[in-house]
Design a protein around this motif. Sequence first.
Motif, PDB file in Angstrom:
ATOM      1  N   VAL A  27       6.917   2.285  -6.720  1.00  0.00           N
ATOM      2  CA  VAL A  27       6.987   1.985  -5.303  1.00  0.00           C
ATOM      3  C   VAL A  27       7.976   0.843  -5.117  1.00  0.00           C
ATOM      4  N   ASP A  28       9.032   1.113  -4.386  1.00  0.00           N
ATOM      5  CA  ASP A  28      10.068   0.115  -4.107  1.00  0.00           C
ATOM      6  C   ASP A  28      10.631  -0.502  -5.381  1.00  0.00           C
ATOM      7  N   GLY A  29      10.756   0.300  -6.426  1.00  0.00           N
ATOM      8  CA  GLY A  29      11.337  -0.171  -7.679  1.00  0.00           C
ATOM      9  C   GLY A  29      10.384  -0.885  -8.598  1.00  0.00           C
ATOM     10  N   GLU A  30       9.142  -1.068  -8.183  1.00  0.00           N
ATOM     11  CA  GLU A  30       8.125  -1.676  -9.038  1.00  0.00           C
ATOM     12  C   GLU A  30       7.256  -0.565  -9.622  1.00  0.00           C
ATOM     13  N   VAL A  31       6.989  -0.659 -10.934  1.00  0.00           N
ATOM     14  CA  VAL A  31       6.251   0.393 -11.618  1.00  0.00           C
ATOM     15  C   VAL A  31       4.870  -0.114 -12.015  1.00  0.00           C
ATOM     16  N   TRP A  32       3.864   0.716 -11.757  1.00  0.00           N
ATOM     17  CA  TRP A  32       2.490   0.451 -12.166  1.00  0.00           C
ATOM     18  C   TRP A  32       2.016   1.596 -13.045  1.00  0.00           C
ATOM     19  N   ALA A  33       1.047   1.304 -13.911  1.00  0.00           N
ATOM     20  CA  ALA A  33       0.494   2.322 -14.812  1.00  0.00           C
ATOM     21  C   ALA A  33      -1.034   2.293 -14.715  1.00  0.00           C
ATOM     22  N   TYR A  34      -1.617   3.469 -14.593  1.00  0.00           N
ATOM     23  CA  TYR A  34      -3.073   3.605 -14.481  1.00  0.00           C
ATOM     24  C   TYR A  34      -3.557   4.776 -15.332  1.00  0.00           C
ATOM     25  N   LYS A  70      -7.049  -1.364  -6.529  1.00  0.00           N
ATOM     26  CA  LYS A  70      -8.333  -1.458  -5.814  1.00  0.00           C
ATOM     27  C   LYS A  70      -8.534  -0.289  -4.864  1.00  0.00           C
ATOM     28  N   GLY A  71      -9.807   0.059  -4.687  1.00  0.00           N
ATOM     29  CA  GLY A  71     -10.152   1.132  -3.769  1.00  0.00           C
ATOM     30  C   GLY A  71      -9.945   0.731  -2.325  1.00  0.00           C
ATOM     31  N   ILE A  72      -9.443   1.661  -1.539  1.00  0.00           N
ATOM     32  CA  ILE A  72      -9.313   1.480  -0.095  1.00  0.00           C
ATOM     33  C   ILE A  72     -10.497   2.153   0.586  1.00  0.00           C
ATOM     34  N   ASN A  73     -10.811   3.357   0.117  1.00  0.00           N
ATOM     35  CA  ASN A  73     -11.942   4.108   0.651  1.00  0.00           C
ATOM     36  C   ASN A  73     -12.505   4.980  -0.460  1.00  0.00           C
ATOM     37  N   PRO A  74     -13.612   4.606  -1.055  1.00  0.00           N
ATOM     38  CA  PRO A  74     -14.437   3.433  -0.781  1.00  0.00           C
ATOM     39  C   PRO A  74     -13.837   2.167  -1.406  1.00  0.00           C
ATOM     40  N   THR A  75     -14.320   1.036  -0.954  1.00  0.00           N
ATOM     41  CA  THR A  75     -13.785  -0.248  -1.408  1.00  0.00           C
ATOM     42  C   THR A  75     -14.431  -0.762  -2.691  1.00  0.00           C
ATOM     43  N   ASN A  76     -15.510  -0.156  -3.124  1.00  0.00           N
ATOM     44  CA  ASN A  76     -16.246  -0.662  -4.295  1.00  0.00           C
ATOM     45  C   ASN A  76     -15.852   0.039  -5.598  1.00  0.00           C
ATOM     46  N   CYS A  77     -14.601   0.473  -5.694  1.00  0.00           N
ATOM     47  CA  CYS A  77     -14.126   1.140  -6.903  1.00  0.00           C
ATOM     48  C   CYS A  77     -12.714   0.640  -7.207  1.00  0.00           C
ATOM     49  N   ALA A  78     -12.237   0.969  -8.393  1.00  0.00           N
ATOM     50  CA  ALA A  78     -10.878   0.564  -8.768  1.00  0.00           C
ATOM     51  C   ALA A  78     -10.357   1.483  -9.860  1.00  0.00           C
ATOM     52  N   LEU A  79      -9.032   1.577  -9.926  1.00  0.00           N
ATOM     53  CA  LEU A  79      -8.379   2.323 -10.988  1.00  0.00           C
ATOM     54  C   LEU A  79      -8.329   1.471 -12.249  1.00  0.00           C
ATOM     55  N   ILE A  80      -8.255   2.126 -13.395  1.00  0.00           N
ATOM     56  CA  ILE A  80      -8.091   1.418 -14.663  1.00  0.00           C
ATOM     57  C   ILE A  80      -6.602   1.248 -14.898  1.00  0.00           C
ATOM     58  N   GLY A  81      -6.147   0.005 -14.902  1.00  0.00           N
ATOM     59  CA  GLY A  81      -4.733  -0.283 -15.017  1.00  0.00           C
ATOM     60  C   GLY A  81      -4.313  -0.663 -16.419  1.00  0.00           C
ATOM     61  N   TYR A  82      -3.031  -0.489 -16.685  1.00  0.00           N
ATOM     62  CA  TYR A  82      -2.434  -0.850 -17.970  1.00  0.00           C
ATOM     63  C   TYR A  82      -1.206  -1.714 -17.716  1.00  0.00           C
ATOM     64  N   GLN A  83      -0.927  -2.588 -18.657  1.00  0.00           N
ATOM     65  CA  GLN A  83       0.276  -3.396 -18.570  1.00  0.00           C
ATOM     66  C   GLN A  83       1.489  -2.494 -18.752  1.00  0.00           C
ATOM     67  N   VAL A  84       2.464  -2.655 -17.878  1.00  0.00           N
ATOM     68  CA  VAL A  84       3.675  -1.834 -17.934  1.00  0.00           C
ATOM     69  C   VAL A  84       4.895  -2.738 -17.800  1.00  0.00           C
ATOM     70  N   GLU A  85       5.935  -2.397 -18.548  1.00  0.00           N
ATOM     71  CA  GLU A  85       7.190  -3.145 -18.477  1.00  0.00           C
ATOM     72  C   GLU A  85       8.352  -2.168 -18.419  1.00  0.00           C
ATOM     73  N   VAL A  86       9.373  -2.565 -17.673  1.00  0.00           N
ATOM     74  CA  VAL A  86      10.619  -1.817 -17.630  1.00  0.00           C
ATOM     75  C   VAL A  86      11.686  -2.740 -18.217  1.00  0.00           C
ATOM     76  N   ASP A  87      12.289  -2.333 -19.333  1.00  0.00           N
ATOM     77  CA  ASP A  87      13.271  -3.218 -19.975  1.00  0.00           C
ATOM     78  C   ASP A  87      14.625  -3.121 -19.274  1.00  0.00           C
ATOM     79  N   ASP A  88      15.573  -3.917 -19.730  1.00  0.00           N
ATOM     80  CA  ASP A  88      16.888  -3.982 -19.101  1.00  0.00           C
ATOM     81  C   ASP A  88      17.630  -2.653 -19.121  1.00  0.00           C
TER      82      ASP A  88
END
Length: 96
Positions: A27-34, A70-88
């Motif tokens: 999203v907008d050049g930022e990368v997330w991993a779940y 984090k959950g939006i609907n419902p709010t009491n849940c969350a995704l399992i995230g991982y550290q992610v890096e994008v190198d040069d």
Amino acid sequence: MFHIDDLWEGEMEAVDVEGKSILLVNVDGEVWAYKNRCPHQEWPLNDGDLDERKLTCANHLWEFDVSTGKGINPTNCALIGYQVEVDDDGAISVCV
């Protein structure tokens, strides 16, 4: 190895990392991993819809903010995230 050129802005992609299905989101050049599973009933998140930062699971329509996991609907849940890096060079690395 996955490259940032393969994951355009506004897209998500399921990839295999060390035998685990990981959802990469750009999203907008930022990368997330779940973990590529909804915490509700383990449905694959890559079957869902991404609208800006909101990811909606295809099965039961649970919604998540991909910038936080984090959950939006419902709010009491969350995704399992991982550290992610994008190198040069644009290579994406995920620590599982």
